[in-house]
Design a protein around this motif. Sequence first.
Motif, PDB file in Angstrom:
ATOM      1  N   ARG A 159      46.470  42.791  31.262  1.00  0.00           N
ATOM      2  CA  ARG A 159      45.150  43.419  31.220  1.00  0.00           C
ATOM      3  C   ARG A 159      44.734  43.921  32.594  1.00  0.00           C
ATOM      4  O   ARG A 159      44.324  45.073  32.764  1.00  0.00           O
ATOM      5  N   ASN A 160      44.863  43.055  33.595  1.00  0.00           N
ATOM      6  CA  ASN A 160      44.409  43.454  34.925  1.00  0.00           C
ATOM      7  C   ASN A 160      45.257  44.571  35.500  1.00  0.00           C
ATOM      8  O   ASN A 160      44.753  45.460  36.179  1.00  0.00           O
ATOM      9  N   LEU A 161      46.546  44.494  35.210  1.00  0.00           N
ATOM     10  CA  LEU A 161      47.434  45.533  35.722  1.00  0.00           C
ATOM     11  C   LEU A 161      47.088  46.886  35.100  1.00  0.00           C
ATOM     12  O   LEU A 161      46.961  47.897  35.795  1.00  0.00           O
ATOM     13  N   VAL A 162      46.914  46.876  33.789  1.00  0.00           N
ATOM     14  CA  VAL A 162      46.674  48.133  33.082  1.00  0.00           C
ATOM     15  C   VAL A 162      45.350  48.762  33.500  1.00  0.00           C
ATOM     16  O   VAL A 162      45.229  49.978  33.600  1.00  0.00           O
ATOM     17  N   ARG A 163      44.370  47.933  33.779  1.00  0.00           N
ATOM     18  CA  ARG A 163      43.062  48.475  34.112  1.00  0.00           C
ATOM     19  C   ARG A 163      42.937  48.859  35.573  1.00  0.00           C
ATOM     20  O   ARG A 163      41.913  49.394  35.985  1.00  0.00           O
ATOM     21  N   SER A 164      43.946  48.574  36.373  1.00  0.00           N
ATOM     22  CA  SER A 164      43.863  48.900  37.797  1.00  0.00           C
ATOM     23  C   SER A 164      44.551  50.222  38.077  1.00  0.00           C
ATOM     24  O   SER A 164      45.120  50.849  37.194  1.00  0.00           O
TER      25      SER A 164
ATOM     26  N   ARG B 101      47.121  52.733  35.992  1.00  0.00           N
ATOM     27  CA  ARG B 101      46.828  54.160  35.793  1.00  0.00           C
ATOM     28  C   ARG B 101      47.956  55.017  36.331  1.00  0.00           C
ATOM     29  O   ARG B 101      48.312  56.037  35.743  1.00  0.00           O
ATOM     30  N   ALA B 102      48.543  54.572  37.460  1.00  0.00           N
ATOM     31  CA  ALA B 102      49.672  55.333  38.013  1.00  0.00           C
ATOM     32  C   ALA B 102      50.837  55.323  37.029  1.00  0.00           C
ATOM     33  O   ALA B 102      51.460  56.362  36.781  1.00  0.00           O
ATOM     34  N   SER B 103      51.111  54.170  36.444  1.00  0.00           N
ATOM     35  CA  SER B 103      52.221  54.093  35.490  1.00  0.00           C
ATOM     36  C   SER B 103      51.963  54.971  34.279  1.00  0.00           C
ATOM     37  O   SER B 103      52.860  55.647  33.783  1.00  0.00           O
ATOM     38  N   MET B 104      50.714  54.949  33.804  1.00  0.00           N
ATOM     39  CA  MET B 104      50.403  55.774  32.641  1.00  0.00           C
ATOM     40  C   MET B 104      50.489  57.253  32.991  1.00  0.00           C
ATOM     41  O   MET B 104      50.872  58.083  32.165  1.00  0.00           O
ATOM     42  N   ALA B 105      50.133  57.584  34.234  1.00  0.00           N
ATOM     43  CA  ALA B 105      50.254  58.978  34.669  1.00  0.00           C
ATOM     44  C   ALA B 105      51.712  59.405  34.646  1.00  0.00           C
ATOM     45  O   ALA B 105      52.043  60.497  34.177  1.00  0.00           O
ATOM     46  N   VAL B 106      52.585  58.527  35.117  1.00  0.00           N
ATOM     47  CA  VAL B 106      54.014  58.853  35.116  1.00  0.00           C
ATOM     48  C   VAL B 106      54.525  58.964  33.685  1.00  0.00           C
ATOM     49  O   VAL B 106      55.341  59.822  33.370  1.00  0.00           O
TER      50      VAL B 106
ATOM     51  N   VAL C  20      57.958  44.096  37.127  1.00  0.00           N
ATOM     52  CA  VAL C  20      56.994  43.144  36.569  1.00  0.00           C
ATOM     53  C   VAL C  20      57.399  42.774  35.142  1.00  0.00           C
ATOM     54  O   VAL C  20      57.399  41.601  34.759  1.00  0.00           O
ATOM     55  N   CYS C  21      57.784  43.792  34.359  1.00  0.00           N
ATOM     56  CA  CYS C  21      58.245  43.524  32.992  1.00  0.00           C
ATOM     57  C   CYS C  21      59.410  42.555  33.002  1.00  0.00           C
ATOM     58  O   CYS C  21      59.466  41.624  32.193  1.00  0.00           O
TER      59      CYS C  21
ATOM     60  N   ALA D  53      45.573  43.507  42.380  1.00  0.00           N
ATOM     61  CA  ALA D  53      44.981  43.998  41.137  1.00  0.00           C
ATOM     62  C   ALA D  53      45.038  42.929  40.053  1.00  0.00           C
ATOM     63  O   ALA D  53      44.081  42.724  39.317  1.00  0.00           O
ATOM     64  N   VAL D  54      46.180  42.241  39.978  1.00  0.00           N
ATOM     65  CA  VAL D  54      46.334  41.229  38.937  1.00  0.00           C
ATOM     66  C   VAL D  54      45.389  40.055  39.186  1.00  0.00           C
ATOM     67  O   VAL D  54      44.769  39.519  38.274  1.00  0.00           O
ATOM     68  N   LEU D  55      45.245  39.678  40.462  1.00  0.00           N
ATOM     69  CA  LEU D  55      44.375  38.550  40.792  1.00  0.00           C
ATOM     70  C   LEU D  55      42.913  38.976  40.907  1.00  0.00           C
ATOM     71  O   LEU D  55      42.043  38.136  41.083  1.00  0.00           O
ATOM     72  N   ARG D  56      42.671  40.263  40.817  1.00  0.00           N
ATOM     73  CA  ARG D  56      41.332  40.808  41.009  1.00  0.00           C
ATOM     74  C   ARG D  56      40.718  40.307  42.305  1.00  0.00           C
ATOM     75  O   ARG D  56      39.642  39.700  42.330  1.00  0.00           O
ATOM     76  N   SER D  57      41.414  40.578  43.392  1.00  0.00           N
ATOM     77  CA  SER D  57      40.968  40.132  44.716  1.00  0.00           C
ATOM     78  C   SER D  57      39.663  40.833  45.080  1.00  0.00           C
ATOM     79  O   SER D  57      39.346  41.888  44.524  1.00  0.00           O
TER      80      SER D  57
END
Lengths: 628, 289
Positions: free
Chosen positions: A206-211, A215-220, A244-245, A483-487
């Motif tokens: 969730r955190n990765l996808v929303r960061s 967004r960069a991965s989805m753009a690619v 990560v996967c 992003a994952v840890l929401r620092s």
Amino acid sequence: MATVDSRPARAGGTAVRGSVFDSTGYHRARKAVLAVLAVVAVAVLLAWPAITDYYSYNASYYDGIVASAAISAILTISLNLSMGYGGMLSMMHSGLQLAGGYATGYLVVKLSGSWLLGVAASVAVGTVVAMLVLLVSLRATYLYFGMITLAANLIVIEVGREWEPVTGGIVGVSGIAPSIGDEIMSKRAFYYVVLACLALAYVLQRNLVRSGVGRASMAVRESSDTASAMGISPSRAKLLLFAVCGGVAGLSGALYALQLGFINPDVGLLDNGIIFFVGLFLGGISTLIGPVIGVGFIAALVELIKDQARYTTLVLGVLLLVAMMVIPQGIVGTWKASRVGRDRLSEPEDETLPDTVPDVVPEVRDVPDGVAALEGSGIVKHFGGVHALDGVDVRIMPGTVHGIIGPNGSGKSTLVSCLTRYHQIDAGQVRIFGEDAPHAAHGVAHAGVTRVFQVPHLFERVSVLDNVLTGMRMRESYSWVGAVLRSPSYRRQDRKEREEARELLAFAGLASRADWLASSLSHGQKRLLEVVRAVASRPKVLILDEPATGLTSDELDALGRLCRVLRERGLAVVLIEHNVDFVMGLCDELTVLESGKVIERGTPEKVRNSAAVLEAYLGRPDLVEEAS
Amino acid sequence: MSPEAIIDGLFAGSVYALVALALTIVFQPTRIMNFAQGEAVILGAAAAYQIVALEKLGWVVTLGVTIVLAALMGLLMERMIMLPVRMSGSRYAWIIATLAAALIFQSLFNLAFIDVDALRPNPVIAGGFQVAGITVEWQEALTIVVALVVMAGYDLFLRRSVYGRAIRATAHSSDTSVLMGIPVQRIVVLSFVIGAVITAVAGMLAAPVIFVAPATGLMFTIKGFTAAVIGGVGSPRGALVGGMIVGVLDTVVRSLVGGSVGNFAVFAALAVILVVFPSGLFGKPMEAH
């Protein structure tokens, strides 16, 4: 699909709009019900060992079913990240799980190490295997990438079969158990470990996808060309996501080995991996909770028909085909697209454009005098025998709007692609503010040159706001871990970005549509959004390839206004256009191309009166008169 | 290594080549890599096993029954795969649909032959002959010849007949083909049927020699796919060459090193070839879809 469904609600007038499903009350109620359901689901999962203990003599069996399903869900989340969000068809996920399982098995059984160490090793092994496969297949396109991963999967299995000292050959490794000190952890305690890992994987997803990373991965995924124009390196984005996967898949392998106590090559077989595909598609690909729901559904189904176990595969196969036809977007996707489950969209308003220019619009200052923002000298580009560009010189000064015009096929778009390094040039030089341009397209974007393509290249499946946010990827300084840890630094940046993106959208008159899907915009709005997205990347040079095509006169005005604002802010704007009135009214300088050569350059006035330009566009009037 | 290993390799290679050809035939108009293709191998083997080994009927009956059953399977596959793909619209629809079809057929074969390890009928022609001191089994020679004939025949069909030209046009652009009045839907159905028949005949001929179990369909698909990719998806000649490379590599490595290293060699070769030649050895680049 969601857009197609959401349209009638807007266009259909009061009859549809007045429906219960669109009322605020309904949405509030739905939110509450879903929240309660989620809490109940989590509570049941947490209390599951107690429940089974109370109701059944065979508690550990039912605990094991849920634990196994949770482990499958972890792997399916990894698959969802790779296929759903990254657009990478991975057929090696069962192999990654196997590799992870071996790592834990070897560490726990053969080296008698701690199981925690085993889990760490599994994550590392999964990550490394995934990275290796991705690195060798960077050039492969979508289908071939799938096939390379398939080959990699088979190789992992073969290695498992042959490397007996480590993997135990065909028999595999058995007796893998998590132990604390000398005592073996109880199944019940391990159940909570599995559950915690599932929660971890979900939060990570969730955190990765929303960061910005997501967004960069989805753009690619949507288009690596567009991603490059946003300064995103496609290779790095893919590598990061797939690594990560791999790590998550390795984790699920470790848990699998610890839960069942053994690992053997059959775990990696594609036949076993299919269940993850089924879970992913049944639940809904590219949705956050879809994989978990899908796997849960299948686990329940398999349990229900366990007396007829030999029909399980048949039932799963038929179920999958039927699901594809009836709910092509999976359970979650279909729910979200339905009238009952879709999100409320803000009503579009006719917005008045603000007079003040927000600070978000970038500013270019302190540019030494006389240095061109973007300069190409002697650019030559051949396609086979065609000389698309034949020694073109072009100088674009900061703080100007520079038009590049010319008849069809004169090489305008090729010139842009050469300047931004989408094409390799055969000869010549490109300099950005006096320095040699980087060689990769995303490097050019980093150097401050952003382009907007001739045909709309929006990320259609995400919201308007997310499109703009993707444009800001270049200046995000947090890492994926942050992003994952929401620092704190991530949250600060994210909040600021969202504010700025909304300001920019308001400036372009798109504020009320910020939460719409990009695909639901009209053509003109899409073009405008693309320009906004490019501006969000804070360029020093903005190249617009035929932005005015198909725009209404209002939209043209908005575009012209934006260009003028950018010029005032010191940016160099390059316009490639057919609409001569638009260009003449806006540009400070023009370069005219014909058959790959510059035939005229200078002020609009000079170009308008140039004989060479007239000839290129209209033919030679003198000859026409002679003939008649 | 004995020279027989080469012959074995060529024999296995011609089976893979036929599967590769079938994959290509289906791929061209549909842009779908049919993961269920290998199930037709099992169909052919199962028909031969049932009719020759159990019912003690002749090979002529077997051939007829196999072709009829395979044609039906092709029709069924087309519905099972193309319908969900059209209705779904997801870019992954094809892989999910073909995997699901593979699953379904596999479990059906598993249920029908639940206690059979290997579907092994007697060979069409028993025994073998000697060429320059090398023993060649008749069954192997027959299979290789059939593979060559089928390849040549399909190549000729593709190049010379009107239908072949229509198929090639559809392979380039099915949208344009519709505009040109080519019955694309019929061609798609035909491709599935031809593909299934060719694969089933390959399975029928292979069963007496190669190990074919009810659940090994996916393995044949993958090997055939490897062959198709090595040869370059889209060309019958490429499929032939690719199949032979896969078959010989597999058997030779197997006889030299032993065990399942053969598989390893084949998949490693696939990975290397894809990395070095992203569009196969003979093929044109396959656009992403």
